[in-house]
Motif scaffolding. Structure first.
Motif, PDB file in Angstrom:
ATOM      1  N   GLN A  99      43.169  19.733  10.180  1.00 40.89           N
ATOM      2  CA  GLN A  99      41.755  19.759   9.822  1.00 40.89           C
ATOM      3  C   GLN A  99      40.983  20.659  10.763  1.00 40.89           C
ATOM      4  O   GLN A  99      41.269  20.721  11.965  1.00 40.89           O
ATOM      5  CB  GLN A  99      41.177  18.351   9.927  1.00 40.89           C
ATOM      6  CG  GLN A  99      41.173  17.585   8.636  1.00 40.89           C
ATOM      7  CD  GLN A  99      40.358  16.307   8.793  1.00 40.89           C
ATOM      8  OE1 GLN A  99      40.375  15.679   9.850  1.00 40.89           O
ATOM      9  NE2 GLN A  99      39.643  15.923   7.756  1.00 40.89           N
ATOM     10  N   ARG A 100      39.982  21.335  10.231  1.00 37.06           N
ATOM     11  CA  ARG A 100      39.118  22.175  11.074  1.00 37.06           C
ATOM     12  C   ARG A 100      37.966  21.320  11.586  1.00 37.06           C
ATOM     13  O   ARG A 100      36.819  21.466  11.165  1.00 37.06           O
ATOM     14  CB  ARG A 100      38.616  23.378  10.272  1.00 37.06           C
ATOM     15  CG  ARG A 100      39.734  24.262   9.709  1.00 37.06           C
ATOM     16  CD  ARG A 100      40.613  24.805  10.835  1.00 37.06           C
ATOM     17  NE  ARG A 100      41.753  25.567  10.367  1.00 37.06           N
ATOM     18  CZ  ARG A 100      41.768  26.882  10.194  1.00 37.06           C
ATOM     19  NH1 ARG A 100      40.700  27.588  10.401  1.00 37.06           N
ATOM     20  NH2 ARG A 100      42.871  27.495   9.829  1.00 37.06           N
ATOM     21  N   SER A 101      38.298  20.368  12.454  1.00 39.37           N
ATOM     22  CA  SER A 101      37.275  19.498  13.044  1.00 39.37           C
ATOM     23  C   SER A 101      37.517  19.417  14.541  1.00 39.37           C
ATOM     24  O   SER A 101      38.631  19.669  15.022  1.00 39.37           O
ATOM     25  CB  SER A 101      37.335  18.090  12.435  1.00 39.37           C
ATOM     26  OG  SER A 101      38.500  17.410  12.872  1.00 39.37           O
ATOM     27  N   ALA A 104      40.235  16.779  15.382  1.00 47.13           N
ATOM     28  CA  ALA A 104      41.604  17.160  14.999  1.00 47.13           C
ATOM     29  C   ALA A 104      42.155  18.247  15.936  1.00 47.13           C
ATOM     30  O   ALA A 104      43.313  18.182  16.356  1.00 47.13           O
ATOM     31  CB  ALA A 104      41.629  17.642  13.560  1.00 47.13           C
TER      32      ALA A 104
END
Length: 381
Positions: A99-101, A104
């Motif tokens: 995930q692009r968070s 993450a």
């Protein structure tokens, strides 16, 4: 457009602009996906820096691929933003696909910091390793040694492909009859161990040996790793087989090793579960009932190996692959069989009414110009 790169090498943990004079200009021109990732990447780097303030083990860096196209070419970057992990200056094959968070990305770095080598505390545990996995076991006099440091480096790079175990001192004494020792314990019961005979202080040699053992010649393709395999950019030779049909897989593995070892690097040897990959089979007018089936996916078209039983015919599988490289498979699909010496006056047939079935596995690849993580509908494949 901008290529974003996560580096795991010694150094201060922070976002490093690789062209600090024009960073504002770069950010104003960057693609929308890169702009969206920038604050997330920066915040993740700040969290990691707080957690690893003294070790200086992680560097976050970014590259503007418009400004530095040579770097993009060197690392085969074609979509933006891309996150790559480097260890000891070496680019890891698997790029970051989570995930692009902030959470993450920070979690991913934490996982990378976990020691991939599990210590074996007793002789009993050495003899009862999990044989459903590929295990590489090191026997060392002590941890504080160049030999063990090489082993750790190799383990860090191949941590997703093998289980790495180590025993020290008294526990490993019986296995150290001629000094520190590393063995590969293959999957399956009753298969003999393979001993590393090279120098343990030679990283390149040790890594090459371990990679050969940990990354099988014929790999399984799944929906999870399909995108990654597609991005290697070379055609697939795939055995579709029912999961319980291990006999066909063993035959295929044997013939690939016997006939096609020289093609390693120009084609990927894979096997796939017939039930999971019903749609690619439908593309070539097959169903799981027809399995085992061998096919090539060139990322443009799919071609079927005429008869699985011909796998044992010397050179037949190799010729199938060579016919892909020469264009013969595509040509014969359109025009009928090439003229042969036995039929000197034979003309090629007329243009076929249809083209070969389109590639199914190309659909696993991301967009050519940008990287997004999609929840793919398996039925679409």
């Amino acid at each position: 457009t901008r290529h974003v790169m996560g580096l795991s090498t010694p150094g201060q943990a922070e976002i490093v602009s690789l062209d600090s004079n024009n960073i504002d200009d770069v950010l104003s021109k960057t693609c929308r996906f890169s702009q969206m990732l920038h604050p997330i990447f920066e915040e993740a780097s700040n969290i990691v820096r707080e957690e690893f303030p003294d070790t200086k083990q992680v560097v976050f860096a970014r590259v503007d691929c418009d400004q530095h196209s040579d770097i993009a070419q060197r690392y085969r970057i074609t979509k933006y933003p891309t996150l790559k992990l480097f260890r000891n200056g070496m680019m890891m094959k698997r790029e970051y696909r989570g995930q692009r968070s902030v959470t993450a990305i920070a979690d991913f770095i934490r996982q990378q910091q976990v020691d991939p080598v599990k210590e074996l505390p007793s002789v009993e545990e050495i003899n009862s390793v999990d044989r459903s996995k590929r295990n590489i076991v090191g026997f060392f006099e002590n941890k504080d040694s160049d030999n063990y440091r090489t082993f750790q480096k190799v383990a860090n790079i191949l941590r997703d492909d093998c289980t790495f175990l180590a025993a020290f001192g008294e526990v490993s004494r019986s296995e150290r009859f001629s000094g520190d020792n590393v063995v590969y314990k293959p999957m399956g019961e009753g298969i003999p161990d393979m001993v590393y005979l090279g120098s343990l202080t030679n990283f390149d040699l040790t890594y090459a040996w371990a990679q050969d053992k940990c990354v099988p010649l014929v790999r399984e393709i799944t929906f999870e790793n399909g995108e990654e395999l597609t991005e290697e950019g070379i055609p697939f030779l795939i055995l579709f087989h029912l999961k319980e049909d291990t006999e066909s897989l063993e035959k295929f593995q044997h013939e690939v090793a016997r006939q096609l070892i020289g093609e390693k690097g120009s084609i990927n040897f894979l096997h796939a579960d017939c039930d999971k990959f019903r749609h690619p089979l439908l593309h070539i007018q097959k169903t799981p009932a027809d399995c085992p089936v061998i096919a090539i996916d060139s990322f443009r078209h799919m071609y079927v190996f005429p008869d699985f039983k011909d796998l044992n015919v010397p050179g037949k599988l190799k010729q199938f692959v060579l016919d892909l490289h020469s264009g013969k498979l595509h040509r014969e699909f359109h025009h009928g069989p090439d003229p042969t010496d036995s039929t000197p006056g034979q003309e090629t047939g007329g243009e076929a009414a249809s083209s070969p079935p389109e590639s199914s596995f190309q659909k696993l690849a991301p967009s050519e110009t940008r990287y997004t993580i999609l929840s793919r509908d398996r039925d679409e494949l």
